[in-house]
Design a protein around this motif. Structure first.
Motif, PDB file in Angstrom:
ATOM      1  N   GLN A  14      17.963 -61.716 -60.383  1.00  0.00           N
ATOM      2  CA  GLN A  14      19.212 -61.012 -60.606  1.00  0.00           C
ATOM      3  C   GLN A  14      20.305 -61.512 -59.668  1.00  0.00           C
ATOM      4  O   GLN A  14      21.418 -61.809 -60.079  1.00  0.00           O
ATOM      5  N   VAL A  15      19.992 -61.542 -58.381  1.00  0.00           N
ATOM      6  CA  VAL A  15      20.970 -61.899 -57.365  1.00  0.00           C
ATOM      7  C   VAL A  15      20.293 -62.770 -56.330  1.00  0.00           C
ATOM      8  O   VAL A  15      19.075 -62.781 -56.193  1.00  0.00           O
ATOM      9  N   ASP A  16      21.101 -63.499 -55.578  1.00  0.00           N
ATOM     10  CA  ASP A  16      20.553 -64.340 -54.522  1.00  0.00           C
ATOM     11  C   ASP A  16      20.147 -63.485 -53.337  1.00  0.00           C
ATOM     12  O   ASP A  16      20.756 -62.457 -53.045  1.00  0.00           O
ATOM     13  N   GLU A  17      19.107 -63.921 -52.646  1.00  0.00           N
ATOM     14  CA  GLU A  17      18.687 -63.318 -51.389  1.00  0.00           C
ATOM     15  C   GLU A  17      18.440 -64.443 -50.397  1.00  0.00           C
ATOM     16  O   GLU A  17      18.106 -65.559 -50.789  1.00  0.00           O
ATOM     17  N   VAL A  18      18.587 -64.133 -49.127  1.00  0.00           N
ATOM     18  CA  VAL A  18      18.239 -65.116 -48.106  1.00  0.00           C
ATOM     19  C   VAL A  18      16.725 -65.128 -47.953  1.00  0.00           C
ATOM     20  O   VAL A  18      16.033 -64.181 -48.352  1.00  0.00           O
ATOM     21  N   GLY A  19      16.197 -66.193 -47.371  1.00  0.00           N
ATOM     22  CA  GLY A  19      14.758 -66.281 -47.142  1.00  0.00           C
ATOM     23  C   GLY A  19      14.322 -65.340 -46.025  1.00  0.00           C
ATOM     24  O   GLY A  19      15.138 -64.692 -45.364  1.00  0.00           O
ATOM     25  N   GLY A  57      25.590 -50.028 -56.181  1.00  0.00           N
ATOM     26  CA  GLY A  57      25.328 -51.438 -56.386  1.00  0.00           C
ATOM     27  C   GLY A  57      23.887 -51.838 -56.171  1.00  0.00           C
ATOM     28  O   GLY A  57      23.526 -53.001 -56.381  1.00  0.00           O
ATOM     29  N   CYS A  58      23.042 -50.898 -55.761  1.00  0.00           N
ATOM     30  CA  CYS A  58      21.619 -51.187 -55.578  1.00  0.00           C
ATOM     31  C   CYS A  58      21.004 -51.624 -56.906  1.00  0.00           C
ATOM     32  O   CYS A  58      21.223 -50.979 -57.932  1.00  0.00           O
ATOM     33  N   HIS A  59      20.212 -52.698 -56.875  1.00  0.00           N
ATOM     34  CA  HIS A  59      19.563 -53.205 -58.084  1.00  0.00           C
ATOM     35  C   HIS A  59      18.188 -52.591 -58.310  1.00  0.00           C
ATOM     36  O   HIS A  59      17.603 -52.753 -59.387  1.00  0.00           O
ATOM     37  N   ALA A  63      12.881 -54.196 -61.975  1.00  0.00           N
ATOM     38  CA  ALA A  63      13.913 -54.567 -62.944  1.00  0.00           C
ATOM     39  C   ALA A  63      14.108 -53.463 -63.977  1.00  0.00           C
ATOM     40  O   ALA A  63      13.140 -52.881 -64.475  1.00  0.00           O
ATOM     41  N   GLY A  64      15.358 -53.171 -64.262  1.00  0.00           N
ATOM     42  CA  GLY A  64      15.682 -52.169 -65.267  1.00  0.00           C
ATOM     43  C   GLY A  64      15.665 -50.746 -64.741  1.00  0.00           C
ATOM     44  O   GLY A  64      15.915 -49.805 -65.501  1.00  0.00           O
ATOM     45  N   ARG A  65      15.376 -50.575 -63.447  1.00  0.00           N
ATOM     46  CA  ARG A  65      15.323 -49.229 -62.866  1.00  0.00           C
ATOM     47  C   ARG A  65      16.204 -49.152 -61.627  1.00  0.00           C
ATOM     48  O   ARG A  65      15.823 -48.600 -60.597  1.00  0.00           O
ATOM     49  N   ALA A  66      17.389 -49.696 -61.737  1.00  0.00           N
ATOM     50  CA  ALA A  66      18.288 -49.743 -60.585  1.00  0.00           C
ATOM     51  C   ALA A  66      18.591 -48.357 -60.044  1.00  0.00           C
ATOM     52  O   ALA A  66      18.738 -48.169 -58.827  1.00  0.00           O
ATOM     53  N   ASP A  67      18.667 -47.369 -60.924  1.00  0.00           N
ATOM     54  CA  ASP A  67      19.020 -46.011 -60.487  1.00  0.00           C
ATOM     55  C   ASP A  67      17.936 -45.364 -59.633  1.00  0.00           C
ATOM     56  O   ASP A  67      18.172 -44.340 -58.998  1.00  0.00           O
ATOM     57  N   GLN A  68      16.731 -45.967 -59.593  1.00  0.00           N
ATOM     58  CA  GLN A  68      15.629 -45.398 -58.808  1.00  0.00           C
ATOM     59  C   GLN A  68      15.500 -46.029 -57.421  1.00  0.00           C
ATOM     60  O   GLN A  68      14.654 -45.604 -56.628  1.00  0.00           O
ATOM     61  N   GLY A  69      16.320 -47.014 -57.128  1.00  0.00           N
ATOM     62  CA  GLY A  69      16.309 -47.622 -55.805  1.00  0.00           C
ATOM     63  C   GLY A  69      14.946 -48.131 -55.404  1.00  0.00           C
ATOM     64  O   GLY A  69      14.300 -48.872 -56.137  1.00  0.00           O
ATOM     65  N   CYS A  70      14.480 -47.689 -54.219  1.00  0.00           N
ATOM     66  CA  CYS A  70      13.158 -48.105 -53.728  1.00  0.00           C
ATOM     67  C   CYS A  70      12.182 -46.944 -53.770  1.00  0.00           C
ATOM     68  O   CYS A  70      11.230 -46.891 -52.971  1.00  0.00           O
ATOM     69  N   CYS A  71      12.391 -45.999 -54.682  1.00  0.00           N
ATOM     70  CA  CYS A  71      11.587 -44.764 -54.723  1.00  0.00           C
ATOM     71  C   CYS A  71      10.402 -44.833 -55.672  1.00  0.00           C
ATOM     72  O   CYS A  71       9.722 -43.812 -55.872  1.00  0.00           O
ATOM     73  N   ASN A  72      10.130 -45.980 -56.260  1.00  0.00           N
ATOM     74  CA  ASN A  72       9.152 -46.043 -57.351  1.00  0.00           C
ATOM     75  C   ASN A  72       7.720 -45.748 -56.946  1.00  0.00           C
ATOM     76  O   ASN A  72       6.959 -45.177 -57.729  1.00  0.00           O
ATOM     77  N   HIS A  73       7.316 -46.141 -55.754  1.00  0.00           N
ATOM     78  CA  HIS A  73       5.903 -46.056 -55.395  1.00  0.00           C
ATOM     79  C   HIS A  73       5.532 -44.794 -54.627  1.00  0.00           C
ATOM     80  O   HIS A  73       4.369 -44.613 -54.262  1.00  0.00           O
ATOM     81  N   GLY A  74       6.486 -43.921 -54.395  1.00  0.00           N
ATOM     82  CA  GLY A  74       6.192 -42.753 -53.589  1.00  0.00           C
ATOM     83  C   GLY A  74       6.084 -43.130 -52.123  1.00  0.00           C
ATOM     84  O   GLY A  74       6.256 -44.292 -51.752  1.00  0.00           O
ATOM     85  N   ALA A  75       5.799 -42.149 -51.266  1.00  0.00           N
ATOM     86  CA  ALA A  75       5.782 -42.381 -49.828  1.00  0.00           C
ATOM     87  C   ALA A  75       4.474 -41.904 -49.215  1.00  0.00           C
ATOM     88  O   ALA A  75       4.087 -40.747 -49.382  1.00  0.00           O
ATOM     89  N   LEU A 205       6.585 -59.554 -51.941  1.00  0.00           N
ATOM     90  CA  LEU A 205       7.305 -60.737 -52.408  1.00  0.00           C
ATOM     91  C   LEU A 205       7.566 -60.703 -53.904  1.00  0.00           C
ATOM     92  O   LEU A 205       8.356 -61.496 -54.422  1.00  0.00           O
ATOM     93  N   ASP A 206       6.916 -59.788 -54.610  1.00  0.00           N
ATOM     94  CA  ASP A 206       7.086 -59.705 -56.057  1.00  0.00           C
ATOM     95  C   ASP A 206       8.086 -58.641 -56.482  1.00  0.00           C
ATOM     96  O   ASP A 206       8.330 -58.447 -57.680  1.00  0.00           O
ATOM     97  N   LEU A 207       8.679 -57.932 -55.527  1.00  0.00           N
ATOM     98  CA  LEU A 207       9.707 -56.958 -55.886  1.00  0.00           C
ATOM     99  C   LEU A 207      10.864 -57.697 -56.548  1.00  0.00           C
ATOM    100  O   LEU A 207      11.227 -58.805 -56.153  1.00  0.00           O
ATOM    101  N   ASP A 208      11.453 -57.085 -57.555  1.00  0.00           N
ATOM    102  CA  ASP A 208      12.515 -57.775 -58.283  1.00  0.00           C
ATOM    103  C   ASP A 208      13.778 -57.963 -57.452  1.00  0.00           C
ATOM    104  O   ASP A 208      14.552 -58.885 -57.702  1.00  0.00           O
ATOM    105  N   TRP A 209      13.992 -57.084 -56.487  1.00  0.00           N
ATOM    106  CA  TRP A 209      15.134 -57.202 -55.590  1.00  0.00           C
ATOM    107  C   TRP A 209      14.826 -56.407 -54.344  1.00  0.00           C
ATOM    108  O   TRP A 209      14.117 -55.403 -54.391  1.00  0.00           O
ATOM    109  N   TYR A 210      15.330 -56.871 -53.206  1.00  0.00           N
ATOM    110  CA  TYR A 210      15.125 -56.111 -51.988  1.00  0.00           C
ATOM    111  C   TYR A 210      16.367 -56.223 -51.117  1.00  0.00           C
ATOM    112  O   TYR A 210      16.893 -57.312 -50.871  1.00  0.00           O
ATOM    113  N   CYS A 211      16.816 -55.087 -50.612  1.00  0.00           N
ATOM    114  CA  CYS A 211      18.151 -54.996 -50.029  1.00  0.00           C
ATOM    115  C   CYS A 211      18.318 -55.711 -48.700  1.00  0.00           C
ATOM    116  O   CYS A 211      19.392 -56.257 -48.425  1.00  0.00           O
TER     117      CYS A 211
END
Length: 269
Positions: A14-19, A57-59, A63-75, A205-211
């Protein structure tokens, strides 16, 4: 800013990230309140302009769940004290501010499940349809976002009081270990660093985007050591946090050599 390092993010494009591997500046100092507590802090991360851009602007990590941020896996809860503290605030939630509220007295099974972490079964917040049970969906009458985060605002508290430890700490990572020195004396070493993709384990490393790696999230008006002041104070104590601020400001005044590349890339846009 593309990166071809073998450990570069392999999620979506989706977007560029630094290494993940780059020069960093660190500071080590002893806690003014405890001469047996050594703090090692990543100034490159703490002086970065990272800021949470949830709903701005969080992706999202999937993918396709931008509105959920990083909340997908629970805590996962850090310990029993963490779980018990959150339990007290879960009891204050109602159908008006929690979309998944059962409509009756909340039971443990309504919000806690167990899953494997580092080879053992650990309690964590439950997931429903692929997202944390406390996530109120976009457009929800209960209010969009984390129900526990929103509750903190209603109660006039900081979210670090109402949310699981890992939720309010991210993306700052604190690790602690006892170190034996050459004279056999022991000190507690607390390391404060970036919770990058690797912090999520093998799947990071497989997350679709990381802030933390994205220039899009390095747009804060102030450096992280200031915007995360309450969180860092909770992690280190008041005296150690004040000392950290002094060192960070002195380093910035002297000229930081190893700036976070995502901050640099954001400034170059």
């Amino acid at each position: 800013m593309a990166n071809e390092h073998p450990d570069a993010p392999r999620g979506g494009d989706q977007v560029d990230e630094v290494g993940l591997d780059f020069a960093r500046e660190w500071i080590e100092f002893f806690d003014p309140d405890n001469p047996e507590h050594l703090i090692r802090a990543d100034l490159t991360w703490l002086t970065s302009r990272w800021t949470c851009i949830f709903a701005a602007g969080c992706h999202g990590i999937i993918a396709g769940r931008a509105d959920q941020g990083c909340c997908n896996h629970g805590a996962y809860f850090s310990d029993d004290d963490d779980r018990k503290r959150v339990k007290r605030y879960v009891a204050l939630l109602t159908p008006d501010n929690w979309a998944n509220h059962p409509g009756r007295a909340v039971r443990k099974s309504d919000w806690i499940e167990t899953d494997e972490l580092e080879g053992e079964q650990r309690p964590k917040t439950k997931t429903v349809d692929g997202v944390c049970v406390f996530h109120n969906p976009l457009g929800s009458e209960a209010g969009y976002g984390c129900a526990l985060h929103n509750l903190a605002g209603t109660l006039g508290k900081h979210p670090l009081e109402t949310k699981p430890d890992v939720c309010w700490q991210l993306p700052v990572r604190r690790t602690q270990e006892w170190i034996t020195r050459p004279d056999d004396s022991q000190i507690l070493l607390s390391t404060i660093e970036e919770y990058d993709r690797r912090g999520w384990g093998e799947g990071g490393l497989d997350l679709d985007w990381y802030c933390t790696s994205s220039p899009e999230a390095h747009v804060g008006a102030e450096p992280l050591y200031l915007t995360y002041g309450p969180e860092l104070t909770e992690l280190l104590g008041e005296a150690a946090y004040r000392q950290l601020v002094e060192y960070a400001e002195a380093r910035l005044d002297a000229g930081l050599i190893a700036e976070h590349p995502a901050t640099s890339a954001s400034e170059d846009r």
